[in-house]
Design an enzyme around this catalytic site. Structure first.
Site, short mmCIF file in Angstrom:
data_model
loop_
_atom_site.label_atom_id
_atom_site.label_comp_id
_atom_site.label_asym_id
_atom_site.label_seq_id
_atom_site.Cartn_x
_atom_site.Cartn_y
_atom_site.Cartn_z
N GLY A 148 0.96 -1.08 -0.02
CA GLY A 148 0.04 0.08 -0.08
C GLY A 148 0.89 1.13 -0.09
O GLY A 148 1.58 1.52 0.98
N GLY A 201 -0.15 4.19 0.14
CA GLY A 201 -0.97 5.61 0.58
C GLY A 201 -0.29 6.34 1.32
O GLY A 201 1.09 6.29 1.63
N PHE A 202 -1.02 7.14 2.16
CA PHE A 202 -0.24 8.18 3.30
C PHE A 202 0.62 7.26 4.28
O PHE A 202 1.60 7.74 4.60
CB PHE A 202 -1.38 8.95 4.05
N GLY A 203 -0.06 6.07 4.68
CA GLY A 203 0.63 5.40 5.70
C GLY A 203 1.86 4.45 5.12
O GLY A 203 3.07 4.60 5.83
N VAL A 217 -2.18 -8.05 -4.32
CA VAL A 217 -2.04 -8.83 -3.33
C VAL A 217 -3.23 -9.54 -3.12
O VAL A 217 -4.42 -9.01 -2.82
CB VAL A 217 -1.58 -8.36 -1.92
N GLU A 242 -18.25 17.88 1.58
CA GLU A 242 -17.54 18.45 0.67
C GLU A 242 -18.27 18.58 -0.79
O GLU A 242 -18.24 19.27 -1.71
CB GLU A 242 -16.08 17.98 0.62
#
Length: 274
Positions: free
Chosen positions: A12, A14-16, A80, A172
């Site tokens: 992954g 992403g941000f993490g 995965v 939003e």
């Protein structure tokens, strides 16, 4: 100089996943980053792609480019499908596998329809670039079809856009869609007045932005209503199809519905059998 023996696999980007990879710079490890897409996505701005404010290139960047200076990182494109815990290998969809010493799963979340997965074709969620472009297409086509529709009831259904879920994404989207209809597209059609479009935000709870302080929730609701958004509270959606939604005892004809009501974890826990 030989490569470090300890192998960290991060699933992954992403941000993490990227933040962890950044933090491991200089550590005595080699890293393999695996993602099923070749780009990192700045997800908080996806709603602006979905409402024509931003291009896709402004919220997505190639993972390889972001990590190009990190010689300790190998980037792999792959999906995965499982984890071999005993063998310490990540199993990929194409039959391949990647061994690891330490495994980090940073796979994010997906849509949750609370047991009504059959609603997804009629009310897409917003988690990927593909989701955003599909929603943008639905919104713009609704106005195009309304321009040609002569039946008043069908035209109004085309000009009614519903967002289910009053969290940050729903709020939003509602505000940006109403601005698109009332300002951006104003004057571009001849048979319809886009200012007549109705944007409805449906929230099952008693306030939008439930994780925020009550005064901020109230401020956001009033701000949306000033823009022209209809905010419906306290009545969950019980039925949803291509023609509209049912919430409480009310049926609302609408041809464009967007799901922003819930998320679920990725299948990572299933891979681990936990």
């Amino acid at each position: 100089m030989s490569e470090p023996e300890h192998h960290v696999v991060v699933v992954g980007a992403g941000f993490g996943g990227l933040e962890l990879t950044r933090a491991l710079a200089g550590a005595a490890v080699r890293i393999t980053m695996i993602d099923k897409r070749n780009h990192h996505l700045f997800q908080p701005l996806l709603y602006q792609v979905a409402t024509t404010s931003l291009a896709t290139s402004e919220v997505a960047w190639p993972i390889r480019h972001l990590l190009r200076r990190r010689k300790d990182v190998t980037t792999l494109l792959g999906t995965v499908t499982g984890i071999d815990r005993a063998g310490k290998r990540v199993v990929l969809e194409d039959g391949g596998s990647v061994p690891f010493d330490t495994l980090v799963l940073a796979t994010g979340a997906r849509h949750a329809y609370f047991g009504h997965d059959e609603w997804e074709p009629f009310a897409p969620g917003l988690k990927t670039i593909e989701d955003a472009t599909a929603i943008r297409r639905r919104i713009l086509l609704a106005f195009e079809q309304a321009e040609r529709e002569t039946d008043p009831a069908r035209r109004q259904a085309l000009l009614t856009l519903v967002i289910v879920g009053g969290g940050p994404t729903g709020v939003e989207l509602a505000g940006t869609i109403v601005e698109l209809a009332h300002d951006t597209l104003r004057g571009e059609f001849r048979n319809i007045d886009t200012r007549q479009a109705r944007v409805v935000l449906i929230e099952a709870g008693d306030r939008i932005l439930a994780n925020f302080a009550p005064q901020l929730s109230d401020y956001a609701r009033k701000a949306l209503e000033r823009l022209g958004v209809t905010v419906e509270l306290g009545r969950p959606v019980t039925q949803l199809d291509a023609e509209g939604v049912v919430f409480g005892d009310k049926r609302l004809p609408a041809r464009t519905i967007i799901w922003a009501a819930g998320v679920a974890a990725s299948p990572a826990a299933e891979w681990l059998g936990t």
